[in-house]
Scaffold this motif. Structure first.
Motif, PDB file in Angstrom:
ATOM      1  N   VAL A   8       0.884  -1.158   0.000  1.00  0.00           N
ATOM      2  CA  VAL A   8       0.000   0.000   0.000  1.00  0.00           C
ATOM      3  C   VAL A   8       0.922   1.207   0.000  1.00  0.00           C
ATOM      4  CG1 VAL A   8      -1.877   1.182   1.194  1.00  0.00           C
ATOM      5  CG2 VAL A   8      -1.673  -1.310   1.359  1.00  0.00           C
ATOM      6  N   ALA A   9       1.092   1.837  -1.152  1.00  0.00           N
ATOM      7  CA  ALA A   9       2.146   2.841  -1.277  1.00  0.00           C
ATOM      8  C   ALA A   9       1.934   3.682  -2.532  1.00  0.00           C
ATOM      9  CB  ALA A   9       3.520   2.161  -1.320  1.00  0.00           C
ATOM     10  N   GLY A  10       2.836   4.648  -2.740  1.00  0.00           N
ATOM     11  CA  GLY A  10       2.780   5.509  -3.905  1.00  0.00           C
ATOM     12  C   GLY A  10       3.516   4.920  -5.086  1.00  0.00           C
ATOM     13  N   SER A  11       3.254   5.484  -6.243  1.00  0.00           N
ATOM     14  CA  SER A  11       3.877   5.030  -7.484  1.00  0.00           C
ATOM     15  C   SER A  11       5.092   5.884  -7.825  1.00  0.00           C
ATOM     16  CB  SER A  11       2.866   5.119  -8.631  1.00  0.00           C
ATOM     17  OG  SER A  11       3.485   4.922  -9.881  1.00  0.00           O
ATOM     18  N   ALA A  17      11.513   3.114  -6.631  1.00  0.00           N
ATOM     19  CA  ALA A  17      10.976   3.202  -5.276  1.00  0.00           C
ATOM     20  C   ALA A  17       9.483   2.913  -5.312  1.00  0.00           C
ATOM     21  CB  ALA A  17      11.252   4.589  -4.684  1.00  0.00           C
ATOM     22  N   GLY A  18       8.832   3.078  -4.153  1.00  0.00           N
ATOM     23  CA  GLY A  18       7.386   2.926  -4.089  1.00  0.00           C
ATOM     24  C   GLY A  18       6.893   1.554  -4.490  1.00  0.00           C
ATOM     25  N   VAL A  19       5.675   1.543  -5.027  1.00  0.00           N
ATOM     26  CA  VAL A  19       5.028   0.283  -5.400  1.00  0.00           C
ATOM     27  C   VAL A  19       5.884  -0.524  -6.371  1.00  0.00           C
ATOM     28  CG1 VAL A  19       3.109  -0.633  -6.771  1.00  0.00           C
ATOM     29  CG2 VAL A  19       2.653   0.932  -4.881  1.00  0.00           C
ATOM     30  N   GLN A  20       6.544   0.163  -7.301  1.00  0.00           N
ATOM     31  CA  GLN A  20       7.347  -0.566  -8.283  1.00  0.00           C
ATOM     32  C   GLN A  20       8.492  -1.324  -7.607  1.00  0.00           C
ATOM     33  OE1 GLN A  20       6.076   2.439  -8.615  1.00  0.00           O
ATOM     34  NE2 GLN A  20       5.319   2.770 -10.690  1.00  0.00           N
ATOM     35  N   ALA A  21       9.181  -0.684  -6.678  1.00  0.00           N
ATOM     36  CA  ALA A  21      10.263  -1.361  -5.956  1.00  0.00           C
ATOM     37  C   ALA A  21       9.719  -2.499  -5.103  1.00  0.00           C
ATOM     38  CB  ALA A  21      11.020  -0.366  -5.084  1.00  0.00           C
ATOM     39  N   ASP A  22       8.565  -2.272  -4.487  1.00  0.00           N
ATOM     40  CA  ASP A  22       7.977  -3.299  -3.632  1.00  0.00           C
ATOM     41  C   ASP A  22       7.633  -4.556  -4.428  1.00  0.00           C
ATOM     42  OD1 ASP A  22       8.158  -1.428  -1.601  1.00  0.00           O
ATOM     43  OD2 ASP A  22       6.060  -0.842  -1.722  1.00  0.00           O
ATOM     44  N   LEU A  23       6.988  -4.374  -5.577  1.00  0.00           N
ATOM     45  CA  LEU A  23       6.595  -5.536  -6.376  1.00  0.00           C
ATOM     46  C   LEU A  23       7.820  -6.282  -6.907  1.00  0.00           C
ATOM     47  CD1 LEU A  23       3.551  -4.062  -8.334  1.00  0.00           C
ATOM     48  CD2 LEU A  23       3.492  -5.684  -6.431  1.00  0.00           C
ATOM     49  N   ILE A  77       3.208  -1.139   4.187  1.00  0.00           N
ATOM     50  CA  ILE A  77       2.577   0.162   4.021  1.00  0.00           C
ATOM     51  C   ILE A  77       3.672   1.211   3.880  1.00  0.00           C
ATOM     52  CG2 ILE A  77       1.079   1.905   5.057  1.00  0.00           C
ATOM     53  CD1 ILE A  77      -0.282  -0.379   6.604  1.00  0.00           C
ATOM     54  N   GLY A  78       3.589   1.991   2.809  1.00  0.00           N
ATOM     55  CA  GLY A  78       4.583   3.021   2.556  1.00  0.00           C
ATOM     56  C   GLY A  78       3.957   4.398   2.541  1.00  0.00           C
ATOM     57  N   MET A  79       4.195   5.151   1.474  1.00  0.00           N
ATOM     58  CA  MET A  79       3.737   6.540   1.375  1.00  0.00           C
ATOM     59  C   MET A  79       2.215   6.643   1.443  1.00  0.00           C
ATOM     60  SD  MET A  79       4.315   9.100  -1.820  1.00  0.00           S
ATOM     61  CE  MET A  79       3.565  10.714  -1.873  1.00  0.00           C
ATOM     62  N   LEU A  80       1.721   7.488   2.371  1.00  0.00           N
ATOM     63  CA  LEU A  80       0.277   7.652   2.547  1.00  0.00           C
ATOM     64  C   LEU A  80      -0.207   9.075   2.265  1.00  0.00           C
ATOM     65  CD1 LEU A  80      -0.286   5.403   5.691  1.00  0.00           C
ATOM     66  CD2 LEU A  80      -0.574   4.829   3.273  1.00  0.00           C
ATOM     67  N   ALA A  81       0.674  10.039   2.249  1.00  0.00           N
ATOM     68  CA  ALA A  81       0.440  11.399   1.730  1.00  0.00           C
ATOM     69  C   ALA A  81      -0.446  12.305   2.572  1.00  0.00           C
ATOM     70  CB  ALA A  81      -0.085  11.353   0.299  1.00  0.00           C
ATOM     71  N   LEU A 103       5.232  -1.263   8.526  1.00  0.00           N
ATOM     72  CA  LEU A 103       4.965   0.149   8.251  1.00  0.00           C
ATOM     73  C   LEU A 103       6.278   0.876   8.011  1.00  0.00           C
ATOM     74  CD1 LEU A 103       3.169   2.693   8.167  1.00  0.00           C
ATOM     75  CD2 LEU A 103       3.340   2.775  10.668  1.00  0.00           C
ATOM     76  N   ASP A 104       6.445   1.365   6.792  1.00  0.00           N
ATOM     77  CA  ASP A 104       7.585   2.218   6.451  1.00  0.00           C
ATOM     78  C   ASP A 104       7.077   3.652   6.462  1.00  0.00           C
ATOM     79  OD1 ASP A 104       9.957   3.286   5.553  1.00  0.00           O
ATOM     80  OD2 ASP A 104       9.681   2.661   3.469  1.00  0.00           O
ATOM     81  N   PRO A 105       7.387   4.428   7.512  1.00  0.00           N
ATOM     82  CA  PRO A 105       6.791   5.769   7.658  1.00  0.00           C
ATOM     83  C   PRO A 105       7.454   6.777   6.722  1.00  0.00           C
ATOM     84  CG  PRO A 105       8.312   5.378   9.457  1.00  0.00           C
ATOM     85  CD  PRO A 105       8.292   4.109   8.631  1.00  0.00           C
ATOM     86  N   VAL A 106       7.134   6.676   5.449  1.00  0.00           N
ATOM     87  CA  VAL A 106       7.774   7.499   4.421  1.00  0.00           C
ATOM     88  C   VAL A 106       7.372   8.951   4.622  1.00  0.00           C
ATOM     89  CG1 VAL A 106       8.016   7.919   1.956  1.00  0.00           C
ATOM     90  CG2 VAL A 106       7.773   5.576   2.806  1.00  0.00           C
ATOM     91  N   MET A 107       8.333   9.785   4.934  1.00  0.00           N
ATOM     92  CA  MET A 107       8.076  11.206   5.177  1.00  0.00           C
ATOM     93  C   MET A 107       8.900  12.115   4.287  1.00  0.00           C
ATOM     94  SD  MET A 107       7.981  11.080   9.325  1.00  0.00           S
ATOM     95  CE  MET A 107       6.864   9.962  10.174  1.00  0.00           C
ATOM     96  N   VAL A 108      10.136  11.706   4.014  1.00  0.00           N
ATOM     97  CA  VAL A 108      11.045  12.513   3.200  1.00  0.00           C
ATOM     98  C   VAL A 108      11.777  11.589   2.233  1.00  0.00           C
ATOM     99  CG1 VAL A 108      12.978  14.129   3.209  1.00  0.00           C
ATOM    100  CG2 VAL A 108      11.372  14.125   5.118  1.00  0.00           C
ATOM    101  N   ALA A 109      11.803  11.943   0.960  1.00  0.00           N
ATOM    102  CA  ALA A 109      12.526  11.162  -0.036  1.00  0.00           C
ATOM    103  C   ALA A 109      14.025  11.314   0.160  1.00  0.00           C
ATOM    104  CB  ALA A 109      12.138  11.610  -1.445  1.00  0.00           C
ATOM    105  N   THR A 110      14.800  10.392  -0.432  1.00  0.00           N
ATOM    106  CA  THR A 110      16.257  10.473  -0.369  1.00  0.00           C
ATOM    107  C   THR A 110      16.756  11.827  -0.863  1.00  0.00           C
ATOM    108  OG1 THR A 110      16.418   8.097  -0.713  1.00  0.00           O
ATOM    109  CG2 THR A 110      18.392   9.381  -1.159  1.00  0.00           C
ATOM    110  N   SER A 111      16.055  12.396  -1.831  1.00  0.00           N
ATOM    111  CA  SER A 111      16.434  13.689  -2.403  1.00  0.00           C
ATOM    112  C   SER A 111      16.151  14.853  -1.462  1.00  0.00           C
ATOM    113  CB  SER A 111      15.671  13.906  -3.712  1.00  0.00           C
ATOM    114  OG  SER A 111      14.273  13.835  -3.470  1.00  0.00           O
TER     115      SER A 111
END
Length: 271
Positions: A8-11, A17-23, A77-81, A103-111
């Motif tokens: 459950v994450a962003g694209s 990263a995101g759903v693509q990396a997870d799959l 669970i990743g990015m929830l926005a 739960l990966d509390p995605v708050m800030v990207a590597t960038s």
């Protein structure tokens, strides 16, 4: 029956990263992957250009569609926005069988780009974190969850991991990649006690999606080994991440922080 994991994450349209990396990570572990999109991002290896949040009602509709039909053994669970999406996901975790939750509390990207607004941070901390089986913050994210200053060293990470576990009751894997030193040290704290996971630091700029990959590897391990404790699952997940990091530079994808090589084992076996 095949082991099944849900992300459950962003694209991420650049694929790292995101759903693509997870799959990709699920597939590399031999786990069948399902997905629910929470946000569409316009991003690449150099940064995030825009975020389009999926309405909370449609996130809930996606979750129902998957869970009405497919038996899920673990969920990442990743990015929830935003707070509405957090609430929709928390409601599903409470009411449906989603297996063990990472739960990966995605708050800030590597960038450095901010991916979670303040209201969503509060909702995640109060409503979703206590429902998870494992939370995988990095150093800045742990500080936000605790409303504290970021840890400066390993002792600080250990103290914050213990505090986060005490407050939430959720097992904590606090990632030490933001610290310095020859080794990257993660701190695992839960009912089984405290464990330090050391790996040699990989000298690479191919780090796009590192956090997503580790959390989805942990979910894949949980789907494959439903009776195992996190202290048993963490090492193989970290081993996978380490190998994917080492292989990532050879991909030569993008001109910024390139992606990991999730399919390194396939390339190693190629004649």
């Amino acid at each position: 029956m095949s082991a099944v994991a849900l992300t459950v994450a962003g694209s991420d349209p650049s694929g790292g990263a995101g759903v693509q990396a997870d799959l990709k990570t699920f597939a590399a572990h031999g786990v069948y992957g399902t997905s629910v999109l929470t946000a569409l991002t316009a991003q690449n290896t150099r940064g995030v250009r825009g975020v389009h949040v999926v309405p909370a009602g449609f996130v809930a509709q996606q979750l129902d569609a998957v869970l009405d039909d497919v038996t899920v053994h673990a969920t990442k669970i990743g990015m929830l926005a935003d707070a509405g999406v957090v609430a929709a996901v928390a409601a599903a975790v409470r009411s449906r069988d989603v297996g063990r939750v990472v739960l990966d509390p995605v708050m800030v990207a590597t960038s450095g780009d901010r991916l979670l607004d303040p209201a969503a941070v509060a909702a995640l901390r109060e409503d979703l974190l206590p429902l998870a089986d494992l939370v995988t913050p990095n150093v800045p994210e742990a500080a936000v969850l605790l409303d504290a200053e970021p840890a400066r060293d390993l002792d600080g990470c250990r103290a914050q991991a213990r505090e986060l576990f005490a407050r939430s009751g959720t097992t904590v894997l606090l990632k030490g990649g933001h610290l310095t030193g020859a080794d990257s040290v993660d701190v695992l704290v839960g009912d089984a006690g405290e464990l330090l996971l050391r790996r040699p630091r990989v000298d690479t700029t191919a780090t796009h999606g590192t956090g997503c990959t580790l959390s989805s590897a942990l979910a894949a391990q949980a789907a494959l080994h439903p009776g195992a404790g996190w202290e048993q699952l963490a090492d193989p997940a970290r081993d996978y991440l380490q190998a994917a990091l080492r292989a990532g530079a050879a991909l030569r994808v993008g001109s910024g922080h390139g992606p990991l090589d999730h399919a390194f084992a396939l390339r190693e076996d190629r004649p």
